[in-house]
Design an enzyme around this catalytic site. Structure first.
Site, PDB file in Angstrom:
ATOM      1  N   ASN A   1      -1.849  -0.587  -7.306  1.00 50.56           N
ATOM      2  CA  ASN A   1      -1.078  -0.389  -6.076  1.00 50.56           C
ATOM      3  C   ASN A   1      -0.425  -1.723  -5.687  1.00 50.56           C
ATOM      4  OD1 ASN A   1      -0.491  -0.413  -3.235  1.00 50.56           O
ATOM      5  ND2 ASN A   1      -1.646   1.474  -3.021  1.00 50.56           N
TER       6      ASN A   1
ATOM      7  N   ASP B   1       1.626  -2.271  -3.012  1.00 52.78           N
ATOM      8  CA  ASP B   1       2.073  -2.299  -1.608  1.00 52.78           C
ATOM      9  C   ASP B   1       2.022  -3.693  -1.001  1.00 52.78           C
ATOM     10  OD1 ASP B   1       2.239   0.448  -1.755  1.00 52.78           O
ATOM     11  OD2 ASP B   1       0.499   0.834  -0.477  1.00 52.78           O
ATOM     12  N   HIS B   2       0.941  -4.416  -1.309  1.00 56.04           N
ATOM     13  CA  HIS B   2       0.740  -5.653  -0.558  1.00 56.04           C
ATOM     14  C   HIS B   2       1.531  -6.832  -1.098  1.00 56.04           C
ATOM     15  CE1 HIS B   2      -1.608  -3.523   2.197  1.00 56.04           C
ATOM     16  NE2 HIS B   2      -2.459  -3.115   1.271  1.00 56.04           N
TER      17      HIS B   2
ATOM     18  N   ARG C   1       8.087 -12.349   5.890  1.00 54.06           N
ATOM     19  CA  ARG C   1       9.149 -13.316   6.136  1.00 54.06           C
ATOM     20  C   ARG C   1      10.539 -12.712   6.076  1.00 54.06           C
ATOM     21  NH1 ARG C   1       7.440 -18.730   5.443  1.00 54.06           N
ATOM     22  NH2 ARG C   1       9.606 -19.280   5.764  1.00 54.06           N
TER      23      ARG C   1
ATOM     24  N   HIS D   1       2.882   3.256  -1.690  1.00 51.51           N
ATOM     25  CA  HIS D   1       2.805   4.109  -0.495  1.00 51.51           C
ATOM     26  C   HIS D   1       4.015   3.812   0.393  1.00 51.51           C
ATOM     27  CE1 HIS D   1       0.120   5.367   3.216  1.00 51.51           C
ATOM     28  NE2 HIS D   1       1.249   6.049   3.139  1.00 51.51           N
TER      29      HIS D   1
ATOM     30  N   ARG E   1       5.256   4.236   3.648  1.00 48.81           N
ATOM     31  CA  ARG E   1       4.752   4.666   4.965  1.00 48.81           C
ATOM     32  C   ARG E   1       5.917   5.024   5.872  1.00 48.81           C
ATOM     33  NH1 ARG E   1      -0.928   2.999   5.759  1.00 48.81           N
ATOM     34  NH2 ARG E   1      -0.658   3.800   7.840  1.00 48.81           N
TER      35      ARG E   1
ATOM     36  N   ARG F   1       6.255  -0.344   6.619  1.00 46.43           N
ATOM     37  CA  ARG F   1       5.710  -1.683   6.877  1.00 46.43           C
ATOM     38  C   ARG F   1       5.591  -2.508   5.598  1.00 46.43           C
ATOM     39  NH1 ARG F   1      -0.493  -0.219   8.527  1.00 46.43           N
ATOM     40  NH2 ARG F   1       0.607   1.127   9.982  1.00 46.43           N
TER      41      ARG F   1
ATOM     42  N   GLU G   1       2.518   7.674  -3.020  1.00 48.81           N
ATOM     43  CA  GLU G   1       1.644   8.056  -1.896  1.00 48.81           C
ATOM     44  C   GLU G   1       2.503   8.299  -0.675  1.00 48.81           C
ATOM     45  OE1 GLU G   1      -1.278   5.134  -1.097  1.00 48.81           O
ATOM     46  OE2 GLU G   1      -2.241   5.359  -3.026  1.00 48.81           O
TER      47      GLU G   1
ATOM     48  N   THR H   1      -4.887   0.405   7.610  1.00 50.26           N
ATOM     49  CA  THR H   1      -4.798   0.993   6.279  1.00 50.26           C
ATOM     50  C   THR H   1      -5.214   2.454   6.403  1.00 50.26           C
ATOM     51  OG1 THR H   1      -5.552   0.795   3.978  1.00 50.26           O
ATOM     52  CG2 THR H   1      -7.143   0.218   5.700  1.00 50.26           C
ATOM     53  N   THR H   2      -5.193   3.187   5.287  1.00 44.56           N
ATOM     54  CA  THR H   2      -5.533   4.610   5.340  1.00 44.56           C
ATOM     55  C   THR H   2      -7.033   4.735   5.586  1.00 44.56           C
ATOM     56  OG1 THR H   2      -3.794   4.892   3.712  1.00 44.56           O
ATOM     57  CG2 THR H   2      -5.183   6.798   4.148  1.00 44.56           C
TER      58      THR H   2
ATOM     59  N   GLU I   1      -8.157  12.730  -4.922  1.00 43.68           N
ATOM     60  CA  GLU I   1      -8.554  11.319  -4.985  1.00 43.68           C
ATOM     61  C   GLU I   1      -9.613  11.106  -3.919  1.00 43.68           C
ATOM     62  OE1 GLU I   1      -5.590   8.329  -5.574  1.00 43.68           O
ATOM     63  OE2 GLU I   1      -6.769   6.821  -4.490  1.00 43.68           O
TER      64      GLU I   1
ATOM     65  N   HIS J   1      -9.654   3.060  -2.952  1.00 46.39           N
ATOM     66  CA  HIS J   1      -9.603   2.409  -1.634  1.00 46.39           C
ATOM     67  C   HIS J   1     -10.728   1.395  -1.508  1.00 46.39           C
ATOM     68  CE1 HIS J   1      -8.581   1.557   2.490  1.00 46.39           C
ATOM     69  NE2 HIS J   1      -7.497   2.265   2.303  1.00 46.39           N
TER      70      HIS J   1
ATOM     71  N   HIS K   1      -5.289  -3.763  -2.880  1.00 41.93           N
ATOM     72  CA  HIS K   1      -5.454  -4.939  -2.024  1.00 41.93           C
ATOM     73  C   HIS K   1      -6.250  -6.052  -2.695  1.00 41.93           C
ATOM     74  CE1 HIS K   1      -7.178  -7.081   1.577  1.00 41.93           C
ATOM     75  NE2 HIS K   1      -5.890  -7.134   1.805  1.00 41.93           N
TER      76      HIS K   1
HETATM   77  N1  PXP Z   1      -5.666   5.233  -2.965  1.00 42.47           N
HETATM   78  C1  PXP Z   1      -5.030   5.617  -1.838  1.00 42.47           C
HETATM   79  C2  PXP Z   1      -4.748   7.060  -1.650  1.00 42.47           C
HETATM   80  C3  PXP Z   1      -4.605   4.676  -0.886  1.00 42.47           C
HETATM   81  O1  PXP Z   1      -3.979   5.082   0.232  1.00 42.47           O
HETATM   82  C4  PXP Z   1      -4.835   3.305  -1.136  1.00 42.47           C
HETATM   83  C5  PXP Z   1      -4.352   2.289  -0.165  1.00 42.47           C
HETATM   84  O2  PXP Z   1      -2.973   2.349  -0.030  1.00 42.47           O
HETATM   85  C6  PXP Z   1      -5.491   2.953  -2.325  1.00 42.47           C
HETATM   86  C7  PXP Z   1      -5.915   3.936  -3.211  1.00 42.47           C
HETATM   87  C8  PXP Z   1      -5.751   1.530  -2.693  1.00 42.47           C
HETATM   88  O3  PXP Z   1      -6.600   0.916  -1.778  1.00 42.47           O
HETATM   89  P1  PXP Z   1      -6.801  -0.643  -1.835  1.00 42.47           P
HETATM   90  O4  PXP Z   1      -5.465  -1.274  -1.581  1.00 42.47           O
HETATM   91  O5  PXP Z   1      -7.796  -0.901  -0.770  1.00 42.47           O
HETATM   92  O6  PXP Z   1      -7.309  -0.971  -3.218  1.00 42.47           O
END
Ligand code: PXP
Length: 249
Positions: free
Chosen positions: A9, A11-12, A20, A45, A47, A51, A72, A102-103, A153, A196, A219
């Site tokens: 993932n 996202d971060h 920034r 994801h 959102r 964000r 996602e 977070t979710t 999941e 997660h 993350h």
């Molecule tokens: N699976 C799902 C469905 C999620 O929403 C997330 C977080 O966006 C993750 C996995 C990954 O979680 P993490 O970033 O804490 O590893």
């Protein structure tokens, strides 16, 4: 035992970029690197509040990736239209609250069976594998099978939190409940994924569930990449997963 896929993932990476308002670090570059490092898929994801991942990121991921995108999204009309335009290999439906960091929990599929049945049908017709992000509650697993989802999941966030808090008896009870959920889902014909909050310290027991086919992790890997680079962070996770799989076979 079957191969356990790792979805990375990204996202971060976008979270840091957006802090920034710059063009870097680029989550698509991270996704390419993750593919080269052995990720079996990329998870992002989009959102409602954008964000981290943006619509432009999804466009570029779809145009660039060689491995499947796991998209996602919340079960909204806007997100359904975006998914139908892109037709990613996988769509994971997640609960979303604007104010959450977070979710936080799983989706309440059981409370929304009729709507979700109608909601996911066009996604399935478009060729997307639809997964529901849920807790281990048997009612949620059974409802996911009933609405026609192909995948669940299981949310491992609570298990990871209990581990971090040192509440080891509670953690082990949560792990046992997740294992039971994986067995039930598999017996109903659902493919089982999990994710997660997973880290090097928490991944092994989940990777050892024989029914689990895919882990989605973000993350921790992006954080670890600050110290060792993304390639090594992913390789380290792959090693932990493979070791857990072999030793439980
Ligand atoms: N699976 C799902 C469905 C999620 O929403 C997330 C977080 O966006 C993750 C996995 C990954 O979680 P993490 O970033 O804490 O590893």
């Amino acid at each position: 035992m079957t191969h356990l896929r790792l979805g990375v993932n990204i996202d971060h990476v976008a979270t840091v970029r957006n802090a920034r308002g710059s063009a870097y670090p680029d989550p698509v570059r991270a996704a390419k690197l993750a593919e080269d490092a052995g990720a079996d898929g990329i998870t992002a994801h989009l959102r409602e509040d954008r964000r981290h991942i943006t619509d432009g990121d999804i466009d570029r991921l779809m145009a660039t990736l060689t491995r499947p995108l796991n998209f996602e999204m919340a079960a909204t009309a806007e997100m359904q239209a975006i998914a139908l335009r892109h037709r990613p290999r996988a769509v994971c439906i997640v609960p979303e609250k604007r104010e959450e960091r977070t979710t936080e929990g799983g989706l309440d599929v059981a409370a929304d069976v009729a709507r979700l049945t109608d909601y996911i049908a066009p996604l399935r017709d478009a060729g997307c594998r639809v997964s529901m992000f849920i807790g281990h509650d048997p009612r949620q697993i059974e409802a996911s099978a009933r609405i026609g989802a192909e995948v669940v999941e299981l949310h491992t966030g609570h298990y990871c939190d209990l581990h971090a808090e040192g509440r080891l008896a509670d953690r082990d009870a949560e792990l046992a409940a997740l294992a039971g959920g994986a067995r039930l889902a598999h017996s109903l014909g659902l493919e089982v994924h999990a994710g997660h909050g997973l880290t090097y310290d928490t991944v092994a027991p989940v990777a050892a569930f024989p029914e689990v086919r895919e882990l989605n992790i973000g993350h921790f890997l992006i954080g670890e990449a600050i110290f060792v680079g993304l390639k090594e962070a992913i390789a380290g996770m792959r090693r932990q997963m493979d070791r857990a799989r072999v030793s439980s076979a």
